[in-house]
Scaffold this motif. Sequence first.
Motif, PDB file in Angstrom:
ATOM      1  N   THR A 168     -12.435  12.735  65.590  1.00 13.91           N
ATOM      2  CA  THR A 168     -13.718  12.785  64.888  1.00 13.91           C
ATOM      3  C   THR A 168     -14.807  13.487  65.710  1.00 13.91           C
ATOM      4  O   THR A 168     -15.420  14.439  65.224  1.00 13.91           O
ATOM      5  CB  THR A 168     -14.155  11.375  64.473  1.00 13.91           C
ATOM      6  N   PRO A 169     -15.092  13.069  66.946  1.00 10.58           N
ATOM      7  CA  PRO A 169     -16.141  13.792  67.695  1.00 10.58           C
ATOM      8  C   PRO A 169     -15.715  15.185  68.129  1.00 10.58           C
ATOM      9  O   PRO A 169     -16.544  16.106  68.170  1.00 10.58           O
ATOM     10  CB  PRO A 169     -16.398  12.885  68.904  1.00 10.58           C
ATOM     11  N   LEU A 170     -14.427  15.385  68.450  1.00 11.20           N
ATOM     12  CA  LEU A 170     -14.001  16.695  68.932  1.00 11.20           C
ATOM     13  C   LEU A 170     -14.069  17.748  67.824  1.00 11.20           C
ATOM     14  O   LEU A 170     -14.568  18.865  68.045  1.00 11.20           O
ATOM     15  CB  LEU A 170     -12.578  16.612  69.488  1.00 11.20           C
ATOM     16  N   LEU A 171     -13.587  17.413  66.641  1.00 12.26           N
ATOM     17  CA  LEU A 171     -13.646  18.393  65.556  1.00 12.26           C
ATOM     18  C   LEU A 171     -15.056  18.514  64.990  1.00 12.26           C
ATOM     19  O   LEU A 171     -15.410  19.545  64.421  1.00 12.26           O
ATOM     20  CB  LEU A 171     -12.642  18.024  64.471  1.00 12.26           C
ATOM     21  N   ALA A 172     -15.877  17.474  65.161  1.00 12.68           N
ATOM     22  CA  ALA A 172     -17.290  17.613  64.802  1.00 12.68           C
ATOM     23  C   ALA A 172     -17.981  18.610  65.722  1.00 12.68           C
ATOM     24  O   ALA A 172     -18.851  19.381  65.287  1.00 12.68           O
ATOM     25  CB  ALA A 172     -17.991  16.256  64.879  1.00 12.68           C
ATOM     26  N   ALA A 173     -17.592  18.622  66.997  1.00  9.55           N
ATOM     27  CA  ALA A 173     -18.147  19.612  67.926  1.00  9.55           C
ATOM     28  C   ALA A 173     -17.718  21.017  67.520  1.00  9.55           C
ATOM     29  O   ALA A 173     -18.511  21.967  67.572  1.00  9.55           O
ATOM     30  CB  ALA A 173     -17.684  19.314  69.351  1.00  9.55           C
ATOM     31  N   LEU A 174     -16.463  21.165  67.095  1.00  7.60           N
ATOM     32  CA  LEU A 174     -16.001  22.462  66.602  1.00  7.60           C
ATOM     33  C   LEU A 174     -16.770  22.860  65.341  1.00  7.60           C
ATOM     34  O   LEU A 174     -17.137  24.030  65.165  1.00  7.60           O
ATOM     35  CB  LEU A 174     -14.500  22.396  66.306  1.00  7.60           C
ATOM     36  N   LEU A 175     -17.041  21.880  64.479  1.00  2.00           N
ATOM     37  CA  LEU A 175     -17.811  22.131  63.261  1.00  2.00           C
ATOM     38  C   LEU A 175     -19.205  22.652  63.597  1.00  2.00           C
ATOM     39  O   LEU A 175     -19.711  23.594  62.965  1.00  2.00           O
ATOM     40  CB  LEU A 175     -17.895  20.851  62.439  1.00  2.00           C
ATOM     41  N   ALA A 176     -19.841  22.042  64.599  1.00  7.58           N
ATOM     42  CA  ALA A 176     -21.188  22.462  64.983  1.00  7.58           C
ATOM     43  C   ALA A 176     -21.195  23.871  65.575  1.00  7.58           C
ATOM     44  O   ALA A 176     -22.158  24.616  65.404  1.00  7.58           O
ATOM     45  CB  ALA A 176     -21.763  21.467  65.995  1.00  7.58           C
ATOM     46  N   ARG A 177     -20.112  24.239  66.247  1.00 10.46           N
ATOM     47  CA  ARG A 177     -20.092  25.516  66.951  1.00 10.46           C
ATOM     48  C   ARG A 177     -19.495  26.658  66.127  1.00 10.46           C
ATOM     49  O   ARG A 177     -19.914  27.801  66.261  1.00 10.46           O
ATOM     50  CB  ARG A 177     -19.309  25.351  68.262  1.00 10.46           C
ATOM     51  N   ARG A 178     -18.526  26.347  65.282  1.00 12.22           N
ATOM     52  CA  ARG A 178     -17.805  27.415  64.575  1.00 12.22           C
ATOM     53  C   ARG A 178     -17.925  27.348  63.064  1.00 12.22           C
ATOM     54  O   ARG A 178     -17.497  28.277  62.378  1.00 12.22           O
ATOM     55  CB  ARG A 178     -16.318  27.377  64.961  1.00 12.22           C
ATOM     56  N   GLY A 179     -18.454  26.253  62.536  1.00 10.58           N
ATOM     57  CA  GLY A 179     -18.669  26.178  61.104  1.00 10.58           C
ATOM     58  C   GLY A 179     -17.548  25.517  60.330  1.00 10.58           C
ATOM     59  O   GLY A 179     -16.486  25.188  60.872  1.00 10.58           O
ATOM     60  N   VAL A 180     -17.789  25.359  59.032  1.00 15.11           N
ATOM     61  CA  VAL A 180     -16.887  24.602  58.166  1.00 15.11           C
ATOM     62  C   VAL A 180     -15.519  25.255  58.062  1.00 15.11           C
ATOM     63  O   VAL A 180     -14.480  24.592  58.153  1.00 15.11           O
ATOM     64  CB  VAL A 180     -17.518  24.437  56.765  1.00 15.11           C
ATOM     65  N   ARG A 181     -15.477  26.550  57.874  1.00 14.73           N
ATOM     66  CA  ARG A 181     -14.188  27.210  57.644  1.00 14.73           C
ATOM     67  C   ARG A 181     -13.262  27.092  58.841  1.00 14.73           C
ATOM     68  O   ARG A 181     -12.046  26.912  58.686  1.00 14.73           O
ATOM     69  CB  ARG A 181     -14.426  28.673  57.268  1.00 14.73           C
ATOM     70  N   ALA A 182     -13.806  27.209  60.043  1.00  8.43           N
ATOM     71  CA  ALA A 182     -12.970  27.077  61.245  1.00  8.43           C
ATOM     72  C   ALA A 182     -12.378  25.679  61.332  1.00  8.43           C
ATOM     73  O   ALA A 182     -11.184  25.518  61.640  1.00  8.43           O
ATOM     74  CB  ALA A 182     -13.800  27.383  62.490  1.00  8.43           C
ATOM     75  N   VAL A 183     -13.192  24.663  61.065  1.00  5.27           N
ATOM     76  CA  VAL A 183     -12.698  23.289  61.135  1.00  5.27           C
ATOM     77  C   VAL A 183     -11.645  23.039  60.060  1.00  5.27           C
ATOM     78  O   VAL A 183     -10.618  22.394  60.308  1.00  5.27           O
ATOM     79  CB  VAL A 183     -13.860  22.284  60.991  1.00  5.27           C
ATOM     80  N   LEU A 184     -11.886  23.538  58.859  1.00  4.28           N
ATOM     81  CA  LEU A 184     -10.907  23.347  57.785  1.00  4.28           C
ATOM     82  C   LEU A 184      -9.569  23.982  58.151  1.00  4.28           C
ATOM     83  O   LEU A 184      -8.499  23.418  57.871  1.00  4.28           O
ATOM     84  CB  LEU A 184     -11.437  23.933  56.481  1.00  4.28           C
ATOM     85  N   THR A 185      -9.613  25.153  58.764  1.00  4.40           N
ATOM     86  CA  THR A 185      -8.366  25.820  59.164  1.00  4.40           C
ATOM     87  C   THR A 185      -7.619  25.005  60.208  1.00  4.40           C
ATOM     88  O   THR A 185      -6.410  24.756  60.084  1.00  4.40           O
ATOM     89  CB  THR A 185      -8.677  27.227  59.719  1.00  4.40           C
ATOM     90  N   VAL A 186      -8.326  24.582  61.244  1.00  7.68           N
ATOM     91  CA  VAL A 186      -7.698  23.809  62.320  1.00  7.68           C
ATOM     92  C   VAL A 186      -7.217  22.460  61.798  1.00  7.68           C
ATOM     93  O   VAL A 186      -6.079  22.035  62.075  1.00  7.68           O
ATOM     94  CB  VAL A 186      -8.687  23.625  63.486  1.00  7.68           C
ATOM     95  N   ALA A 187      -8.066  21.761  61.036  1.00  2.22           N
ATOM     96  CA  ALA A 187      -7.711  20.433  60.548  1.00  2.22           C
ATOM     97  C   ALA A 187      -6.518  20.483  59.602  1.00  2.22           C
ATOM     98  O   ALA A 187      -5.621  19.631  59.661  1.00  2.22           O
ATOM     99  CB  ALA A 187      -8.910  19.794  59.851  1.00  2.22           C
TER     100      ALA A 187
END
Length: 384
Positions: free
Chosen positions: A53-72
């Motif tokens: 939760t906090p790690l991918l939230a950090a990715l969300l803050a830095r790279r945006g929604v699409r990057a997180v959706l791809t990784v997740a």
Amino acid sequence: MSTPWLALLAGPLSYGISAPALVLDDLARAMGTGKEAAAAGVTAFGWGIALGTPLLAALLARRGVRAVLTVATALVGAGTVLLVLSSSVPVLVAGAAVQALGSAGLTVTAMKLAGSARRMGVVAASLAVVGATGPLTGALVADSFSWQAALALPLLAVVAVPAARRGASPPDAVPASFDPLGTALLAMLVTAAVLTPHRPLVAGPATVALLLLLVVRTKVRPDGFPPVAVARNGRFLAACALAFGLAVANFAVLYAAPDLLREHAGWDGTLSGVVLLAPYLLGGFGSGFLVAASVRVPHRVVAAALLAAGAAAPLLAAVTTVVPLLLAAMALGSLAAATGQGVLALRAAGVVPASHEAEALGLFNLAYLLSVAFGPAIAVTLSL
């Protein structure tokens, strides 16, 4: 992104926690091991969502929604494949942890995209309702298909990913540089905190030491992870503390419920599981309306009401022997925790700078999810 898609993106995370509950015997037979060892997958899933939760939230803050959706999506898919193909406990544990990391990313993205009290209420309600129905759903899926299919249920969230991608916008700000030391400290802190109820003499002091190191780290690097604007915000920390307390009380009552119903009503586990659907579904559905209505009430009044309800639930469960009152205590605890998750998530995101909203949501949900490690342990300790 429409509200039903948000619910689908977030809700299936709860299947990873609750769906295996009634299929552990089948899983243990397939693995050739005991039920306790088979349950390690559930523990691994809890660790994965707490860390992810906090790690991918950090990715969300830095790279945006699409990057997180791809990784997740990749993590959920890879973890599910491992779970479906697993023939040993280590593979099962690895699959559950990887699946949980991805599920956490999808859920925190849904909260980021919610944007209003009404939509946040739907997200919180979806998590609570899926959690309440998870054991029964998992058992039905296992009976109709296999135990592997029951463990694959969190993959349902991926269906909502295309809708989330269509509504995604670029990151709000220029990405901050990655903070490997802060991230590593947070990962170790989460691991130690999750282990504290099981190994208190070792994990407890380690948790305190790592927390102090992380505090020092925020002084050395204010723009690192977690950012100082979030980690030292008193109103944010208060929201996290209240959410954690509400969830601990709810999970303690939930895990004590079967023993209490067996003692006071003579019901077996199956009957208790069916009956418990009512109070926990009531809490889940009711929370959606209460979160939406909370914007019309002063925050201090809402916080006081949540605190009173959260404290009353375990007290009522502890002192009463009347089954309807026991069920009322369970409904009250579920309602307080689910409503608190939605209301306090909005609060946590609203009291920090907009550029740190995603990280605040991730750390807030970390506080909420850590209750999964403490609530059941408290229930077991009190029953001894």
